[in-house]
Design an enzyme around this catalytic site. Structure first.
Site, PDB file in Angstrom:
ATOM      1  N   LYS A 192     -20.314 -19.882  -9.947  1.00  0.00           N
ATOM      2  CA  LYS A 192     -19.458 -19.747 -11.077  1.00  0.00           C
ATOM      3  C   LYS A 192     -18.195 -19.455 -10.617  1.00  0.00           C
ATOM      4  O   LYS A 192     -17.501 -19.380 -11.171  1.00  0.00           O
ATOM      5  CB  LYS A 192     -20.708 -18.799 -11.829  1.00  0.00           C
ATOM      6  N   TYR A 235       0.716  -0.798   0.137  1.00  0.00           N
ATOM      7  CA  TYR A 235      -0.130   0.406  -0.092  1.00  0.00           C
ATOM      8  C   TYR A 235       1.181   1.421   0.177  1.00  0.00           C
ATOM      9  O   TYR A 235       1.599   1.493  -1.203  1.00  0.00           O
ATOM     10  CB  TYR A 235      -1.034   0.034   0.886  1.00  0.00           C
TER      11      TYR A 235
END
Length: 752
Positions: free
Chosen positions: A92, A37
């Site tokens: 999915k 970060y």
């Protein structure tokens, strides 16, 4: 407990749902976090700002697909809304990850207006490498996909439309071949005219069917030009309106070669099936219950009815999971801007070809050991067949490159190897060895040549160019079995009972006459025991290597090659080694099969031979001799053996790899312990060659790591022999035979 309650328990068990996000980079230190970060993240951001294509280099975009739905046409549930569709979209994502190692964000949008949905999905383009549209009702789904494909520069694929089309298209290619029919000549009838049916009809035309030979029926009957002119059908159904008399599905099916069912259960009768042309093809794909049952369709006629359904409990299941994960895998890996018709055709043809190949044992076992051989009952691969990834993704990638939608190029042969690595480190390691074997294939004698697995392995070894397999056994039995398996090859067979092998008997007698073997006994063993025959064959140089053990106990299979071939001149003891692969690590474990109570000299010898084996896999060995003590913390006869063996190896000028011991197992493999507590150790990095103090410990250790540690095992590989011999485990699969044959070929290459 019923299926519904089981499913509810499955989904609500902690943590709820089926997916999570995990990190792929270290986050253990302050430096790690500053790179992940602020402030370190600024550098890749600036690079991407200068060149947006760098997003594929610095982020997960290239392996991330958005599964997008508004929940208006979910499974058999209909318009249940975006929120209720989330379990399906998560599912999915599970399939994308399980079958093709593709990450997914599921996006459920509470939007019914096509303009709103298109606008929202288009705005998310920077996030994804591709978008899979799911469970969006017709006819809006046509417009939404078409507009997104035009407006976005990443692949957009509506699986409900194209998935069934591609998978059933592959089945149609093979069914037509089996029944001796040409696509362009066949009359094809569709029961159903929704998104999937229209997309499937279009795709069949792309494969070679004639549009004028397609008759489509909706709930009102045949879609005719007369109905279209009277506004009775929408613009998408109008595409397949025919200038023929009106009628119902029964009328349409008369004389048809193919019925494609994408409608509702029990709409087709046996009488309707009997009205079809000779040797009909019936794809009854309504779920969960087909338009006509499998048994009913088969029983309706005496000729060859090739039947497919959407169910897993019958042959020829048309399952979309055979398509979308692998299509997206190929598209993502060449950074395709689209999934075009050529890529879909390539995937269908790749699936069709795969169905003609010998099926791996693991796949057969997964489906209840039912026979799987190309024919009316097996026209498309099974979803759990791992080879689908290696066949479909490269075909799609190649089609993308050929049609100009790929933004990066790749070598398809090298690409297959990277795909194998996605399925596990063991495949990546074996690929190193198999590639070496293919460079200079050797003759490998398969002692149990009449066994079905050995025959299938011989076929694969020849097909892949890994080895020249020689099957030892009854010639007629081997040829009949090969023919029954549908293997199109002429195997090389050596039949000990039907040939003149007196020289083999003489040689066996010469080797064993002072060890209790008479000449007549030698002749009998050569004729009746293929392990002795194969051993003499290798010892004489008529074969370069030998495999056995598939139908024998390990000691009885090992005895003949030890007696006839023996160990190498500078080696007194053979040993059994397993290669264990983890996600980011490989280790070689010895001895796990041969030496029960080795002394320090045996341990040292086993270490050297295992290090040589590691190098055949392109692994630089770092060896640790294991015990329950660390560097003298316990001093007794048991701990002194590995300690003395390590000392012998360190003092041996021929040993050119780091080695140390005795040490505990966690000391050997955990860097913090090795370098933190025992900084004096000769191992600067964790060991990858682990030498156990005795057979009992080695066998227990490798099996625990395999079963509880999630390791994949390759082996056992026999080291220290004069010529390459490997003894399989009883019940090994064909892939294990092929793998060990590859190792044997590389052994033979190095022996030269």
């Amino acid at each position: 407990m019923g299926l519904d309650e089981d499913s509810l328990d499955y989904h609500r068990s902690d943590p709820p749902g089926k997916i999570e996000i995990s990190t792929t980079k270290p986050t253990n230190t302050q430096r790690d976090l500053s790179l992940a970060y602020s402030p370190g993240v600024a550098a890749p951001c600036e690079d991407i700002a200068a060149d947006e294509g760098k997003a594929y280099t610095y982020t997960a975009k290239g392996n991330l697909v958005g599964v997008v739905s508004n929940g208006t046409a979910v499974l058999g549930l209909g318009d249940i809304g975006a929120q209720a569709s989330k379990p399906v979209m998560e599912g999915k994502g599970v399939l994308f990850k399980r079958f093709a190692d593709i990450d997914v964000f599921d996006i459920e949008l509470d939007q019914h207006d096509p303009d709103d949905l298109v606008r929202t999905v288009r705005a998310m383009e920077p996030t994804f490498g591709g978008v899979n549209l799911e469970d969006i009702k017709a006819p809006e789904c046509f417009e939404i996909e078409e507009r997104l494909r035009e407006e976005m520069d990443i692949p957009v694929f509506h699986d409900d439309q194209h998935g069934t089309a591609i998978i059933s298209g592959a089945a149609l290619l093979n069914a037509a071949e089996i029944n001796g029919k040409e696509l362009e000549d066949m009359k094809i009838v569709f029961s159903g005219a929704g998104a999937s049916a229209i997309a499937t009809a279009r795709f069949y035309v792309s494969l070679g069917a004639r549009k004028e030979n397609i008759v489509m029926c909706d709930s009102s009957g045949i879609i005719t030009e007369n109905r279209a002119q009277h506004g009775d059908v929408n613009e998408f159904k109008d595409e397949f309106a025919r200038d023929i008399p009106e009628g119902d599905l029964a009328t349409a099916m008369e004389g048809a070669d193919v019925l494609v069912g994408l409608s509702v259960a029990d709409i087709v009768s046996q009488e309707m099936v009997r009205s079809m042309a000779a040797d009909p093809i019936i794809f009854a794909m309504a779920n969960p219950d087909p338009e006509i049952g499998y048994e009913e369709a088969k029983e309706a006629r005496d000729d060859t009815v090739i039947m497919a359904t959407g169910r897993s409990d019958y042959p020829n299941m048309v399952n979309n999971v055979l398509g979308f994960p692998f299509i997206f895998r190929g598209a993502l890996d060449v950074r395709a801007s689209d999934i075009n018709e050529e890529m879909k055709i390539a995937s269908a043809r790749a699936l069709a070809e795969l169905a003609k190949k010998d099926v791996p044992d693991a796949v057969v076992k997964a489906y209840g050991d039912q026979p799987l051989q190309f024919g009316p009952e097996y026209i498309i691969p099974k979803p759990l067949d791992p080879r689908v990834l290696f066949e479909v993704a490269p075909a799609v990638a190649e089609a993308a490159m050929e049609t100009g939608v790929a933004r990066s190029e790749l070598d398809t042969e090298e690409y297959v190897e990277t795909l194998e690595a996605r399925l596990g480190k063991s495949r990546e390691m074996m690929r190193v060895v198999l590639n070496k074997a293919k460079n200079d294939p050797k003759r490998v004698a398969l002692a149990e040549g009449t066994d079905e697995k050995m025959i299938r392995a011989a076929y694969q070894l020849r097909e892949q160019g890994i080895a020249e397999a020689v099957l030892i056994g009854d010639r007629e039995e081997i040829e009949v079995t090969a023919n029954d398996l549908g293997l199109d090859f002429d195997p090389e067979v050596v039949d000990p009972e039907n040939g003149d092998y007196e020289e083999y008997a003489d040689r066996l007698y010469e080797l064993r006459k002072r060890k209790g073997l008479t000449r007549s006994e030698a002749g009998e063993r050569i004729e009746k025991d293929t392990n002795y025959f194969g051993s003499v064959m290798v010892e004489r140089g008529d074969a370069d290597a030998m495999l056995t053990g598939l139908t024998h106990h390990y000691p009885s299979a090992l005895r003949p090659p030890l007696q006839v071939i023996g160990t190498a001149p500078d080696v007194n003891y053979a040993a059994g080694v397993y290669l264990l692969t983890f996600k980011n690590r490989v280790v070689f474990i010895a001895d796990a099969t041969v030496n029960q109570s080795p002394d320090e000299e045996v341990l040292a010898e086993v270490t050297k031979q295992t290090a040589k084996l590691a190098r055949r896999f392109n692994v630089e060995p770092r060896a640790a001799l294991l015990s329950y003590s660390n560097f003298g913390s316990v001093d007794n006869e048991g701990t002194r053996k590995p300690r003395d063996a390590a000392k012998m190896l360190r003092e041996d000028s021929a040993v050119d790899f780091p080695v140390d011991g005795e040490m505990q197992a966690d000391t050997a493999v955990v860097e913090e312990i090795l370098n933190g507590t025992y900084e004096f150790s000769d191992l600067e990095e964790p060991a990858n060659v682990l030498i156990f103090p005795n057979l009992e410990a080695g066998n227990i250790g490798y099996k625990l790591l395999q079963r509880l540690g999630g390791a994949e095992a390759i082996g056992p590989m026999l080291v220290g022999m004069e010529k390459p011999v490997h003894v399989l485990q009883r019940g090994d699969e064909v892939k294990d035979i092929v793998n060990l044959a590859g190792v044997a070929v590389v052994d033979a290459q190095q022996g030269e």
